[in-house]
Design a protein around this motif. Structure first.
Motif, PDB file in Angstrom:
ATOM      1  N   TRP C   3       4.670 -11.550 -27.858  1.00  0.00           N
ATOM      2  CA  TRP C   3       6.083 -11.432 -27.474  1.00  0.00           C
ATOM      3  C   TRP C   3       6.487  -9.966 -27.480  1.00  0.00           C
ATOM      4  CZ3 TRP C   3       9.059 -15.997 -26.642  1.00  0.00           C
ATOM      5  CH2 TRP C   3       8.328 -17.178 -26.868  1.00  0.00           C
ATOM      6  N   ALA C  29       8.708 -16.016 -33.211  1.00  0.00           N
ATOM      7  CA  ALA C  29       8.722 -14.645 -32.690  1.00  0.00           C
ATOM      8  C   ALA C  29       9.989 -13.925 -33.155  1.00  0.00           C
ATOM      9  CB  ALA C  29       8.636 -14.653 -31.166  1.00  0.00           C
ATOM     10  N   VAL C  48      13.404 -11.312 -27.849  1.00  0.00           N
ATOM     11  CA  VAL C  48      11.962 -11.470 -27.717  1.00  0.00           C
ATOM     12  C   VAL C  48      11.656 -12.125 -26.377  1.00  0.00           C
ATOM     13  CG1 VAL C  48      11.470 -11.558 -30.188  1.00  0.00           C
ATOM     14  CG2 VAL C  48      11.997 -13.676 -28.966  1.00  0.00           C
TER      15      VAL C  48
END
Lengths: 313, 281, 105
Positions: C3, C29, C48
């Motif tokens: 990410w 993430a 992200v």
């Protein structure tokens, strides 16, 4: 967040898409940004014939670049409006095509000749830039971000417009006379750009309370006249007798509002001004004529973003 | 080679070359700008506007070489007679409203030719031509990729493909005029003097050998594609439209377009055009 | 899964790319990015984005801003020698700065 909290917190770039904002704020911001975006598109539509009619390659390039920038500004602004979650860009463009979308008064009036170009490219853009500079401090962060880029680019538009005016007013007698005539025709519309004075506006200014607007119509009109009346005079333009404008004791410009045609202004604002319908309908036809391309690229009935609901889950 | 100012053949050859290059770019750009505020989306509008500005900028680079030959700027554009323009009739064709396939097909046919002809100018004996080619090539790759990206997406749809086919049928004969001479003797001089290192016939053959297989790979029918297999690709007189442009003969659309873009200049009674920028280096 | 992480230092600023994290999904993430990229530098917000969803076009692909003269789209081409509105002057100096950076690049 309730509306009282919004008003308390209202400040430059205070709210962003992650915030839970009341519908009242989101609708007001959408209306304001959509109006701004529509105005970019309709301004570009009004000016586009002058790419072709420009009297030199340099001017042609500049006009093409300017119209391109306006479309780019529309792109930024519709996106900033979309982030409020009320309307999609497609809905806003459809509303504009169908005569529901509102936009600036000046872009309703047809333009016939080159001598009119500085009325838009210098005075109206100069006025717009006065307003836009204040909107870098608007409370909707994506709108402020769009304004950063718009203001960065827009200086070229105003200086380009001024350069056209300078050339015309240094040209032949006939050029000067025709430019003066165009100025007289456009001047009242340019003054009306900022709308009626604040004390005459009947509704409470919600947009100011929630930080969307940073300056009042009066303040902006003042700032415009302070800067642009001397500029008009410098190039030898005479300020028309009506509407009466005069300087008060503080040296600032005041307009006699009753000298202006407010019936026409509100007719224009409602998209009912007959001579301007050609522009709304002309752009609508152009949009409709390329509808098939959008269908080909996105597929019929695909939801915005181009993903099927299954793929989004 | 440095230009011999007293050699009239050289001057004529250089002028003819610059005009055919500049006129193609100028008129093509003029047509492209019709799509401003009319393209299928805001993003595609921005892209095509930029291509139009690139082409106009290239026209300016070629016209600037005419200034070296003693031309005055007004006589290059605003005061030149309409029948003294030497662009191919491909670039002057009007658009039907909403027919987005037309600028895309036109751009593809033109930009392949542009790529080939710029390559023939890279080693030009006139140093300013060779110098400008590099700058122009830097912008042309985007144009060709843009056209191909659109073509490949448009033909993936039945309606889109039918429209692309119509545009190919209509524009292909006009595109062949890109390889017609302004004047056969002058064209010989252009090659003999080394201003350009290929003949128009060679360029036409090469163009056909690129364009036909590509369009056929998109499952499109190409008019005259039967030329392959006889003795290779060649542009023949039978394939050409009535007006080829290069010799000053133009289609009806040209006079309207010419009228429109020279209108203000004459209306204001100008005798010179506005210069914002200095001469390009 | 990788990410890309974009950090906004304070309200009103832009989210700018600051690095990436390995994480199995978006929730994780976000959690990882908050620590890896937000624990020390001032942070107001983090985005992200799946790396595979990021497209790139660079100077090998396209000469950004063109290779021929485009002076007409810059304020600096218009030499008016008149007083300009403050916002026009700001635009002017921002454009001069951008031109300078382009020249240096």
């Amino acid at each position: 967040m309730d509306i009282e909290t919004v008003k308390e917190r209202a400040g430059p770039r205070e709210f962003s898409p992650g915030d839970d904002l009341p519908e009242e704020y989101r609708k007001a911001a959408t209306r304001m940004i959509e109006f701004h975006a529509n105005s970019e598109i309709m301004g570009a539509y009004l000016e586009r014939p002058f790419i072709r009619q420009a009297p030199s390659i340099d001017r042609k390039l500049a006009f093409s670049a300017k119209v391109q920038d306006e479309i780019g500004h529309g792109q930024l602004l519709y996106r900033a409006a979309e982030t409020l979650g009320i309307k999609t860009r497609e809905e806003m463009l459809d509303d504009l095509a169908e005569g529901r979308g509102k936009f600036l008064n000046c872009f309703h009036y047809p333009m016939d000749g080159w001598v009119e170009t500085p009325m838009i490219a210098f005075f109206v853009d100069g006025a717009a830039m006065r307003r836009q500079a204040t909107l870098r401090r608007t409370s909707w962060e994506p709108y402020a971000h769009a304004m950063d880029k718009v203001c960065f680019e827009e200086g070229f538009h105003v200086k380009h417009g001024e350069d056209i005016l300078r050339t015309l007013m240094n040209g032949s007698r006939a050029e000067q006379r025709r430019t003066q005539e165009a100025f007289e025709e456009w001047w009242p519309r340019i003054i009306q750009f900022f709308g009626p004075t604040d004390d005459k506006s009947t509704h409470h200014d919600f947009a100011a309370d929630v930080g969307l607007k940073q300056m009042t119509n009066d303040e902006l009109r003042q700032a415009f006249l302070d800067m642009y009346v001397p500029k008009a005079r410098k190039y030898g333009l005479e300020i028309p007798e009506y509407p009466r404008v005069s300087q008060n004791d503080e040296g600032r410009w005041v307009v006699e509002e009753d000298d202006l045609d407010w019936d026409e202004f509100f007719t224009v604002a409602k998209n009912n001004y007959e001579p301007g319908l050609g522009q709304i309908n002309g752009r609508a036809r152009a949009q409709e004529a390329v509808e098939w391309v959008r269908d080909v690229i996105e597929g019929d009935g695909a939801p915005a973003g181009g993903r099927s609901p299954q793929a989004a889950d | 080679m440095t230009l011999d100012p007293n050699d009239l053949d050289e001057r004529e050859a250089l002028a003819a070359l610059c005009k055919r290059l500049g006129d193609d770019e100028f008129v093509l750009a003029e047509r492209y700008t019709e799509w401003q505020v009319r393209s299928p989306s805001l993003e595609s509008d921005l892209a095509l506007s930029n291509i139009a500005q690139d082409e106009l900028g290239h026209a300016r680079l070629w016209y600037d070489l005419l200034i070296d030959l003693g031309y005055e700027e007004p006589e290059i554009v605003y005061e030149r007679d309409a029948d003294e323009w030497h662009h191919s009739t491909l670039v002057e064709q009007p658009f039907a409203e909403g027919d987005w396939t037309d600028p895309i097909v036109r751009s593809y046919l033109y930009d392949v030719a542009e790529k080939l002809r710029l390559a023939t100018l890279e080693e030009s004996t006139h140093p300013k031509i060779a110098d400008r080619v590099g700058k122009i090539q830097g912008e042309e790759n985007y144009h060709l990729e843009h056209a191909q990206n659109w073509l490949e997406r448009l033909v993936a749809d039945d309606e889109g493909k039918e429209r692309v086919q119509n545009a190919v049928d209509r524009l292909f004969p006009y595109a062949l005029t890109l390889f017609e001479p302004v004047d056969p003797d002058v064209e010989d001089d252009i090659v003999d003097l080394g201003l350009r290192d290929a003949t128009l016939a060679e360029m036409g053959e090469e163009w056909l050998s690129v364009v036909i297989p590509y369009l056929e790979s998109l499952d499109l029918d190409v008019p005259e594609s039967g030329v392959e297999g006889m003795d290779g690709y060649a542009v023949t007189d039978e394939m050409l439209p009535e007006h080829v442009g290069r010799d000053g003969s133009h289609t009806e659309a040209w006079s309207d377009l010419f009228e429109e873009f020279t209108h203000t200049y004459h209306d204001l009674g100008r005798d010179q055009s506005t210069k914002i920028m200095g001469r390009p280096e | 899964m990788i990410w890309e992480v974009f950090r906004q230092e304070k309200k009103g600023d832009y989210h700018t790319h600051c690095g990436n994290v390995h994480a199995p999904d978006r929730e994780m993430a976000k959690q990882f990015a908050a620590i890896q990229h937000g624990r020390r530098k001032p942070t107001n917000s983090i985005w992200v984005v799946p790396k595979d969803e990021v497209g790139e076009i660079d100077t090998d692909d396209v000469p950004f801003g063109g290779t021929t003269d485009k002076a007409y789209r810059w304020t600096t081409a218009y030499n008016l020698q008149t007083e300009q509105a403050r916002e026009v002057e700001e635009s002017d100096s921002e454009q001069q700065e951008a031109e300078k950076q382009r020249g240096e690049a």
